[in-house]
Design an enzyme around this catalytic site. Structure first.
Site, short mmCIF file in Angstrom:
data_model
loop_
_atom_site.label_atom_id
_atom_site.label_comp_id
_atom_site.label_asym_id
_atom_site.label_seq_id
_atom_site.Cartn_x
_atom_site.Cartn_y
_atom_site.Cartn_z
N GLU A 66 0.88 -1.16 0.16
CA GLU A 66 -0.09 -0.08 0.06
C GLU A 66 0.81 1.14 -0.02
O GLU A 66 0.51 2.24 -0.62
CB GLU A 66 -1.05 0.03 1.32
CG GLU A 66 -1.97 -0.96 1.18
CD GLU A 66 -1.78 -2.39 1.62
OE1 GLU A 66 -2.39 -3.16 1.29
OE2 GLU A 66 -0.70 -2.66 1.90
N HIS A 135 -10.68 -5.93 7.81
CA HIS A 135 -11.49 -5.49 6.59
C HIS A 135 -12.66 -4.45 6.76
O HIS A 135 -13.25 -4.25 5.81
CB HIS A 135 -11.98 -6.72 6.04
CG HIS A 135 -10.79 -7.74 5.72
ND1 HIS A 135 -9.78 -8.37 6.42
CD2 HIS A 135 -10.52 -8.23 4.16
CE1 HIS A 135 -9.08 -9.01 5.65
NE2 HIS A 135 -9.36 -8.97 4.32
#
Length: 332
Positions: A66, A135
């Site tokens: 990321e 998540h």
């Protein structure tokens, strides 16, 4: 001669896809990058079909890194491109936090306006889909405290398309949060043509006289359910405001609504402590304190990480919790 606007019923995920397709076709400087966004079309199929239409040089599959996705996006942005960077889930954004906080948000100030970073960071977020740990995080408040980045949260397909196109055109970095519970939960009419929705402008989902309820994202749906129920059961008129943009926040709409109703409730699924609801309360205090007939109420998530599947629904604000808060405010 007036030409009628062609409409189509889309889910939110289709509205997001339509917005990216529109901008990729219009501007060759728009790129999409992230994990599995190319060949696979994204984990939620948000980028489905884009790779086949626009090719691997514009729809770029990246490594699972990321910080690298955002770091590369910053380099592209200051050199004239408009990258749309996907975080596969919002909870995965933490490795990129440094790049966003210390570089993307500061480029304009650091270069005295010579450079900007027109990056859109897309991130599925929120609980309610029984995803694993990390998540389902709802930590939008971390980014509203970051000068230099805008934070956008649509709640339906129409808003998703218009807000995303506007975000791609914005010269500043934009965090575009996509509530996973809303991806395929409903369809709404969406124009086939290009259109935009101004960032920083809330939407009045329902007008009312007795209490103002402020919310965003998936909680807009829960709030509308609660309001429909309580208005059937009692002689209560609720105004529902979907903020849509958390930074910059539409303070004028917040103030106007509270000054009309005299009561306020804020609903969000993020933990209460340090949440965006505190900022909404501050706006109400600064602009409308003397109009209040009762203390401002909040319905939020608990100050814990999103729990395991079996407890997830207990964590998320429910229509019943929202109804109870409305009742407390009305009967104060």
């Amino acid at each position: 001669m007036t030409t009628s606007v062609q409409m189509k019923k889309l889910t939110m995920i289709q509205g997001i896809n339509d917005a990216m397709w529109t901008m990729l076709a219009e501007d060759e400087n728009v790129l999409v990058m992230g994990q599995d966004v190319g060949v696979n079309g994204g984990v939620f199929r948000a980028t489905e079909g884009l790779y086949e239409e626009f090719g691997k040089e514009r729809i770029i599959d990246t490594p699972l890194a990321e910080s690298g996705i955002i770091g590369t996006s910053i380099g592209l942005a200051v050199n004239g491109f408009k990258p749309i960077a996907e975080m596969q889930f919002f909870g995965f954004i933490y490795p990129a936090f440094n790049q966003i906080m210390t570089h993307a948000t500061r480029i304009r100030q650091r270069s005295m306006g010579r450079y900007t970073a027109p990056i859109v960071i897309r991130a599925p977020y929120g609980a309610g889909v029984k995803a694993p740990e990390i998540h389902s995080d709802s930590v939008e408040a971390l980014f509203t405290h970051m000068p230099g980045i805008k934070v956008v949260v649509p709640s339906n397909a129409y808003d998703a398309k218009g807000l995303l196109i506007e975000s791609i055109n914005d010269p500043n970095p934009v965090l575009f949060l996509e509530p996973m519970r809303c991806y395929r939960s409903s369809r709404v009419e969406v124009p086939e043509e290009k259109y935009t929705i101004k960032l920083g402008k809330a939407a009045v989902r329902k007008e009312g006289e007795d209490i103002s309820v402020f919310t965003w994202g998936a909680m807009t749906i829960e709030t509308m359910k609660a309001v429909e129920q309580i208005e059937k059961e009692q002689n209560v008129s609720c105004e529902v405001i979907d903020l849509r943009t958390l930074y910059p926040m539409d303070k004028d709409t917040i103030a106007a609504s509270v000054q009309k109703t005299g009561r306020a409730l804020i609903v969000h699924e993020a933990p209460a402590t340090g949440g965006v609801s505190g900022e909404v309360m501050s706006v109400i205090n600064d602009t409308s304190f003397l109009y209040l007939r009762s203390p401002v109420e909040r319905v939020c998530g608990f100050d814990i990480p999103v729990p395991v599947y079996s407890l997830e629904n207990e964590y998320i604000p429910s229509p019943e919790k929202i109804k109870n808060a409305i009742q407390r405010s009305i009967s104060f």
